[in-house]
Design a protein around this motif. Sequence first.
Motif, short mmCIF file in Angstrom:
data_model
loop_
_atom_site.label_atom_id
_atom_site.label_comp_id
_atom_site.label_asym_id
_atom_site.label_seq_id
_atom_site.Cartn_x
_atom_site.Cartn_y
_atom_site.Cartn_z
N ILE A 82 -17.11 14.06 53.47
CA ILE A 82 -16.29 14.71 52.44
C ILE A 82 -14.84 14.73 52.91
O ILE A 82 -14.53 15.24 53.99
CB ILE A 82 -16.77 16.15 52.17
CG1 ILE A 82 -18.21 16.15 51.63
CG2 ILE A 82 -15.85 16.85 51.18
CD1 ILE A 82 -18.81 17.54 51.44
N THR A 83 -13.97 14.14 52.09
CA THR A 83 -12.55 14.06 52.47
C THR A 83 -11.67 15.04 51.71
O THR A 83 -10.59 15.38 52.19
CB THR A 83 -12.02 12.64 52.23
OG1 THR A 83 -12.19 12.30 50.83
CG2 THR A 83 -12.77 11.62 53.08
N ASP A 84 -12.10 15.48 50.53
CA ASP A 84 -11.31 16.42 49.73
C ASP A 84 -12.25 17.36 48.98
O ASP A 84 -13.26 16.92 48.42
CB ASP A 84 -10.44 15.70 48.69
CG ASP A 84 -9.36 14.86 49.34
OD1 ASP A 84 -8.41 15.45 49.88
OD2 ASP A 84 -9.49 13.61 49.30
N VAL A 85 -11.92 18.66 48.97
CA VAL A 85 -12.61 19.66 48.16
C VAL A 85 -11.53 20.29 47.28
O VAL A 85 -10.61 20.94 47.77
CB VAL A 85 -13.31 20.73 49.02
CG1 VAL A 85 -13.97 21.77 48.13
CG2 VAL A 85 -14.33 20.08 49.95
N LEU A 86 -11.65 20.10 45.97
CA LEU A 86 -10.56 20.44 45.06
C LEU A 86 -10.78 21.73 44.28
O LEU A 86 -9.85 22.21 43.62
CB LEU A 86 -10.35 19.29 44.06
CG LEU A 86 -10.10 17.92 44.71
CD1 LEU A 86 -9.96 16.85 43.65
CD2 LEU A 86 -8.86 17.95 45.60
N LEU A 102 -15.48 11.73 48.48
CA LEU A 102 -16.11 11.26 49.71
C LEU A 102 -15.32 10.06 50.24
O LEU A 102 -14.58 9.40 49.49
CB LEU A 102 -17.56 10.86 49.45
CG LEU A 102 -18.45 11.92 48.77
CD1 LEU A 102 -19.86 11.36 48.57
CD2 LEU A 102 -18.51 13.20 49.57
N SER A 103 -15.49 9.79 51.51
CA SER A 103 -14.79 8.65 52.11
C SER A 103 -15.22 7.35 51.43
O SER A 103 -16.38 7.14 51.11
CB SER A 103 -15.09 8.58 53.61
OG SER A 103 -16.48 8.44 53.82
N ILE A 182 -16.92 13.19 43.16
CA ILE A 182 -17.84 14.18 42.60
C ILE A 182 -17.14 14.86 41.43
O ILE A 182 -16.07 15.46 41.59
CB ILE A 182 -18.23 15.23 43.68
CG1 ILE A 182 -18.71 14.53 44.96
CG2 ILE A 182 -19.29 16.17 43.12
CD1 ILE A 182 -19.92 13.64 44.77
N THR A 183 -17.76 14.78 40.26
CA THR A 183 -17.15 15.34 39.05
C THR A 183 -18.05 16.39 38.41
O THR A 183 -19.26 16.44 38.67
CB THR A 183 -16.86 14.23 38.03
OG1 THR A 183 -18.09 13.58 37.69
CG2 THR A 183 -15.89 13.20 38.59
N ALA A 184 -17.45 17.21 37.53
CA ALA A 184 -18.20 18.24 36.80
C ALA A 184 -19.01 17.60 35.69
O ALA A 184 -18.50 16.75 34.95
CB ALA A 184 -17.24 19.28 36.22
N SER A 194 -21.06 24.55 48.30
CA SER A 194 -21.62 24.20 49.61
C SER A 194 -20.86 23.07 50.26
O SER A 194 -21.13 22.73 51.42
CB SER A 194 -23.10 23.81 49.46
OG SER A 194 -23.83 24.85 48.83
N ALA A 195 -19.95 22.46 49.52
CA ALA A 195 -19.18 21.33 50.05
C ALA A 195 -18.15 21.83 51.05
O ALA A 195 -17.32 22.69 50.73
CB ALA A 195 -18.49 20.60 48.90
N ASN A 196 -18.18 21.26 52.25
CA ASN A 196 -17.23 21.61 53.30
C ASN A 196 -16.52 20.35 53.78
O ASN A 196 -17.13 19.29 53.96
CB ASN A 196 -17.94 22.28 54.49
CG ASN A 196 -18.53 23.62 54.11
OD1 ASN A 196 -17.86 24.44 53.50
ND2 ASN A 196 -19.79 23.84 54.49
N LEU A 197 -15.24 20.47 53.95
CA LEU A 197 -14.43 19.34 54.36
C LEU A 197 -14.95 18.77 55.68
O LEU A 197 -15.20 19.49 56.64
CB LEU A 197 -12.97 19.78 54.52
CG LEU A 197 -11.93 18.66 54.67
CD1 LEU A 197 -11.85 17.85 53.39
CD2 LEU A 197 -10.58 19.26 55.02
N GLY A 198 -15.15 17.44 55.70
CA GLY A 198 -15.61 16.76 56.91
C GLY A 198 -17.11 16.63 57.03
O GLY A 198 -17.60 15.89 57.89
#
Length: 366
Positions: A82-86, A102-103, A182-184, A194-198
């Motif tokens: 995971i590279t970005d959590v917006l 994601l990368s 990842i989209t809505a 639950s998404a955490n950077l890295g």
Amino acid sequence: MPDLPRNASLKKPSITFATALVAAALLFHSSNAAAEQAAAAALTVSLTTPSQRDWPETVPASGWLKPWQEAIIASETSGLRITDVLVDVGSVVTKGQTLARLSQESVLADLRKQEAAVVTAKANLTKAKANADRARQLSSSGALSDEKITEYFADEQTATASLASEEAALDSEKIKLGQTTITAVDDGLITSRSANLGAVVSTGTELFRMVRQQRVEWQAEVSARYLPRISEGLSVAINGPDGHAIEGKVRLVGPSVSTDTSRTIVYVALPADARPRTGLYVTGNIELQTTPALTVPETAIVFRDGISYVFAAGEDNRVRRVRVETGRRNDGEVEIISGIDASSKVVTSGGAFLSDNDLVKIAGKN
């Protein structure tokens, strides 16, 4: 013994009569004073007569506020970081909005490799097709053997299938590239992240959870004996968590009854603009049908030893305590099922300070 004067026997009765008059006067004044004192001590009350109203018959219920539908947003690929959590918990999102990325490095490399494979397959098909076309032209001249002609035709078919396979593989790589974003899946409210950077995800890893369209419903537990009378579309009054009533509609009546509690779930849809917090336990009433109700103000009800009473005034300005059976409540009024009728004059407030047969003053009456 000497004779008494004639008027001696008359003086004593005169004194007795005067004493009696004084005593009577004192008794009269004492009675008046006691009456005036009792009148002064009488409580001033206001009276009202019961009102006849048309109220809906209601079914009490209680239950949890829950999402109408929850959407779980998970990863469709694996081995990517995971590279970005917006977005975060509490974010309001729209359908198609990017939530996380994601990368893409490895996926882009595979995509370029597959694009090259498609180009190679197209070149092979071009060559095979040229050989097959020449074989068709020379088939009647005998310049090529039947075996060679068959080989050229088979090469053409193989090259065509190979190109289709490589193009399908290219489409798969493009899909994988799309899965790195990842989209809505719908409009809604993010309730869990639950998404955490890295973090490196795997297929099916839950990243976000959302309430679809921000719609909340009330899942009310109702006694099974009311089920024959509850149907979709009935109005529901819910005691909101902030003290304000919420009007809802029965969306669905549960198909089963709990064997432990003999209760079933009634699903109540809330208005679109009503968005209370989920997870709260609230109470309410399901409105069945409208029936007449004899009502008095709630302040007229006096509770003593767990029993409901009202005080009714008579023509002698004295009140009597009457036991009543209460029913529905609405807008500060309570239904009287038995005990008094529409002609009764009921003390509206202050009943807690009264006793049976107390003398009262009627407000507005001389």
